[in-house]
Scaffold this active site. Structure first.
Site, PDB file in Angstrom:
ATOM      1  CB  SER A 154      -3.361   5.635  -8.176  1.00  0.00           C
ATOM      2  OG  SER A 154      -4.006   6.845  -8.487  1.00  0.00           O
TER       3      SER A 154
ATOM      4  CG  ASN B  64      -1.581   1.350   1.435  1.00  0.00           C
ATOM      5  OD1 ASN B  64      -2.477   1.747   0.697  1.00  0.00           O
ATOM      6  ND2 ASN B  64      -1.126   2.081   2.452  1.00  0.00           N
TER       7      ASN B  64
ATOM      8  CE1 TYR C 116       0.781   8.253  -6.377  1.00  0.00           C
ATOM      9  CE2 TYR C 116      -0.915   8.975  -7.916  1.00  0.00           C
ATOM     10  CZ  TYR C 116      -0.543   8.303  -6.767  1.00  0.00           C
ATOM     11  OH  TYR C 116      -1.490   7.666  -6.009  1.00  0.00           O
ATOM     12  CB  ALA C 117       0.801   9.224 -14.066  1.00  0.00           C
TER      13      ALA C 117
END
Length: 255
Positions: A146, A91, A160-161
């Protein structure tokens, strides 16, 4: 559908708040002993308290440190009833305090920092638990990615992507590699949830109009909660999902 984890040894990274805390509490309430990992020592202590000291053990750990990861898993396995981790929840993640910037302004260190926690750390954790799972010919690995990994990031943060998309690729690859040992590897892709200080800042920065636009783009017209993410994790980690592997489920209220 009754889901229980009596006697199971569970590891949850990024457990000091938000999704990780909710996931850890859900496992503890269903009979597992949860080993919670995070670099946030104060938040980690609170998670252990909320789970119950007889149900949870905390470890202050930077999952980007491969040696420390392997040492920590060895400690956990030594005390586990079956000598192995039954369930791993990757996580840990986030944007490491960064904000969206034009590509030419992103430094190497900033790029690597996000990859370290969102992708490299997940790889190290899976690498550490895999031998024990193979010995027992059983295991569950659930990665938390995500919606940014399936589309674009609301934050505009390129790393992040990219890291979340990479984690989804890692999920599918490990599912095929580890499936012969009855180890499943799946992925939960949350939508926007106000779950930690970072998402609270993002929510406030949207302003009333931006917040409404976000809600209007959700089929259910409301935000979810960390418990919604935990519920999907409970299913993937359970016996009910024994013939499901390499899958990505969006928990986002419908897009």
């Amino acid at each position: 559908m009754n889901i229980g984890f009596d006697g199971k040894t569970v590891v949850v990274t990024g457990a000091a708040h938000g999704f990780g805390r909710s996931i850890a509490m859900a496992f503890a309430s269903r009979g597992a002993h949860v080993h919670v990992l995070d670099i946030n020592a104060a938040g980690l202590d609170e998670t252990v308290k909320l789970c119950g000291h007889d149900k949870a053990t905390g470890y202050h750990l930077d999952i980007a440190n491969r040696e420390a990861v392997h040492q920590t898993i060895a400690r956990i396995e030594k005390g586990a009833p079956e000598g192995a981790v039954d369930i791993l929840i990757n996580n840990a993640g986030g944007v490491r305090g960064q904000v969206g910037r034009p590509i030419e302004e992103v430094s190497e260190d900033d790029w690597r920092a996000i990859f370290d926690v969102n992708l490299t750390g997940a790889f190290y954790m899976a690498q550490a638990v895999a031998p024990g799972m193979k010995r027992r010919r059983s295991g569950r690995i659930v990665n938390i990615s995500s919606g940014a990994g399936l589309g674009v990031s609301l934050t505009g943060i390129q790393a992040y992507a990219s890291a979340k998309a990479g984690q989804i690729g890692l999920t599918r690859q490990l599912a095929h590699e580890l499936g012969a040992w009855n180890i499943t590897v799946n992925n939960v892709a949350p939508g926007f949830v106000r779950s930690n200080p970072t998402t609270e800042r993002q929510w406030e920065a949207m302003g009333p109009e931006g917040q409404q636009r976000l809600l209007d783009n959700i089929a259910l017209k409301r935000l979810g909660a960390p418990s919604d993410i935990a519920a999907m994790v409970m299913f993937f980690a359970s016996d009910h999902a024994g013939w499901i592997s390499g899958q990505v489920i969006s928990v986002d209220g419908g897009k």
